[in-house]
Design a protein around this motif. Structure first.
Motif, mmCIF file in Angstrom:
data_model
loop_
_atom_site.group_PDB
_atom_site.id
_atom_site.type_symbol
_atom_site.label_atom_id
_atom_site.label_comp_id
_atom_site.label_asym_id
_atom_site.label_seq_id
_atom_site.Cartn_x
_atom_site.Cartn_y
_atom_site.Cartn_z
ATOM 1 N N ALA A 111 0.827 -1.204 0.000
ATOM 2 C CA ALA A 111 0.000 0.000 0.000
ATOM 3 C C ALA A 111 0.866 1.260 0.000
ATOM 4 O O ALA A 111 0.600 2.212 -0.754
ATOM 5 N N GLN A 112 1.909 1.260 0.830
ATOM 6 C CA GLN A 112 2.771 2.432 0.906
ATOM 7 C C GLN A 112 3.593 2.612 -0.367
ATOM 8 O O GLN A 112 3.789 3.751 -0.820
ATOM 9 N N MET A 113 4.057 1.518 -0.953
ATOM 10 C CA MET A 113 4.843 1.604 -2.181
ATOM 11 C C MET A 113 3.993 2.107 -3.344
ATOM 12 O O MET A 113 4.423 2.968 -4.118
ATOM 13 N N VAL A 114 2.782 1.584 -3.468
ATOM 14 C CA VAL A 114 1.894 2.022 -4.545
ATOM 15 C C VAL A 114 1.529 3.495 -4.360
ATOM 16 O O VAL A 114 1.514 4.279 -5.317
ATOM 17 N N ARG A 115 1.241 3.874 -3.129
ATOM 18 C CA ARG A 115 0.885 5.266 -2.842
ATOM 19 C C ARG A 115 2.025 6.202 -3.258
ATOM 20 O O ARG A 115 1.803 7.240 -3.885
ATOM 21 N N THR A 116 3.245 5.825 -2.920
ATOM 22 C CA THR A 116 4.405 6.644 -3.277
ATOM 23 C C THR A 116 4.606 6.692 -4.779
ATOM 24 O O THR A 116 4.867 7.757 -5.356
ATOM 25 N N ALA A 133 10.628 -9.456 6.401
ATOM 26 C CA ALA A 133 10.800 -8.872 7.730
ATOM 27 C C ALA A 133 12.281 -8.811 8.081
ATOM 28 O O ALA A 133 13.126 -9.482 7.475
ATOM 29 N N GLY A 134 12.613 -8.011 9.083
ATOM 30 C CA GLY A 134 14.000 -7.866 9.487
ATOM 31 C C GLY A 134 14.530 -9.078 10.239
ATOM 32 O O GLY A 134 13.781 -9.826 10.857
ATOM 33 N N GLY A 135 15.842 -9.254 10.184
ATOM 34 C CA GLY A 135 16.468 -10.357 10.900
ATOM 35 C C GLY A 135 16.419 -11.660 10.139
ATOM 36 O O GLY A 135 15.991 -11.712 8.979
ATOM 37 N N GLN A 136 16.832 -12.723 10.791
ATOM 38 C CA GLN A 136 16.840 -14.041 10.169
ATOM 39 C C GLN A 136 16.799 -15.125 11.232
ATOM 40 O O GLN A 136 17.136 -14.890 12.386
ATOM 41 N N THR A 190 14.732 3.305 -1.116
ATOM 42 C CA THR A 190 13.909 3.920 -2.165
ATOM 43 C C THR A 190 12.611 4.487 -1.617
ATOM 44 O O THR A 190 12.190 5.584 -1.992
ATOM 45 N N PHE A 191 11.975 3.754 -0.725
ATOM 46 C CA PHE A 191 10.655 4.158 -0.235
ATOM 47 C C PHE A 191 10.664 4.678 1.203
ATOM 48 O O PHE A 191 9.618 5.068 1.723
ATOM 49 N N GLY A 192 11.818 4.666 1.841
ATOM 50 C CA GLY A 192 11.900 5.155 3.214
ATOM 51 C C GLY A 192 11.098 4.316 4.191
ATOM 52 O O GLY A 192 10.492 4.845 5.125
ATOM 53 N N LEU A 193 11.109 3.012 3.987
ATOM 54 C CA LEU A 193 10.302 2.118 4.802
ATOM 55 C C LEU A 193 11.154 1.386 5.835
ATOM 56 O O LEU A 193 12.305 1.022 5.561
ATOM 57 N N TYR A 194 10.574 1.151 6.989
ATOM 58 C CA TYR A 194 11.228 0.389 8.048
ATOM 59 C C TYR A 194 10.650 -1.016 8.071
ATOM 60 O O TYR A 194 9.429 -1.194 8.028
#
Length: 211
Positions: A111-116, A133-136, A190-194
């Motif tokens: 949603a955030q990527m499409v909006r941007t 997701a972060g980590g492994q 690119t999208f400033g996403l966490y």
């Protein structure tokens, strides 16, 4: 067909791909430019789908992800909880490494990527992105975390031991990549996403299904 229609109309196309486009070798996270080499028909067809989308010329967001789960429907965590309630000892693979990724996280990212992308048409945001997701962790680490959190939430479980075993202990017709690590630097920059740690999403999912 969808890619051709998107190209003709100027629409954006979102396509979900997979870590299975890689051969799973090595121990480092692969970025979007890494060489591909699928081990299975599934991985090969997903890779071919990516190529057809790019060739169509449509504006697209191809999101490669892995180890996807959701609170609804079957998933690895639910299977582990069921077995942990029935057995004192479990054996779980520990040489496949990846990041459990919630479907809700993917939905939010999309949603955030499409909006941007729609809001900034002058930027060339079309392309392939790794989204996990972060980590492994390993499947063994994932199972151990699920059992630990379930007990914290008050679930009475029979299991006493979760033993780590190699992939060879569970022969399967289709090979799974041992290394499912995906580098998400491009998406975040690119999208400033966490991207939160995988444990956060799994905790939320367990809270929902265990109540």
């Amino acid at each position: 067909m969808l890619a051709r229609c998107a190209a003709e109309t100027g629409a954006w196309l979102v396509h979900y791909s997979t870590d299975y486009v890689f051969d799973g070798s090595g121990e480092t996270a692969r970025d979007e430019e890494a060489a591909t080499g699928p081990l299975s028909v599934y991985g090969q067809t997903k890779l071919e789908g990516e190529a057809l989308i790019r060739a169509s010329g449509c504006r697209h967001l191809i999101l490669r992800t892995s180890w996807v789960y959701a609170a609804r429907g079957g998933n690895f965590a639910k299977t582990m909880l069921r077995l942990a309630a029935e057995r004192e000892r479990l054996t779980v693979i520990d040489d496949q490494i990846g990041a459990p990724t919630g479907a809700d996280l993917l939905a939010d990212l999309t949603a955030q990527m499409v909006r941007t992308a729609v809001a900034q048409p002058d930027l060339d945001l079309s392309g392939t992105y790794h989204a996990v997701a972060g980590g492994q962790t390993s499947w063994h680490g994932y199972a151990s975390f699920v059992v630990e959190q379930a007990r914290r939430l008050g679930r009475d479980l029979k299991v006493q031991t979760i033993d780590p075993v190699p992939t060879t202990a569970f022969p399967a017709p289709a090979k799974r990549p041992l290394n499912s690590r995906l580098d998400t630097t491009k998406l975040q920059a690119t999208f400033g996403l966490y991207l939160p740690p995988w444990q956060q999403g799994v905790e939320r999912m367990l809270t929902e299904i265990l109540g």
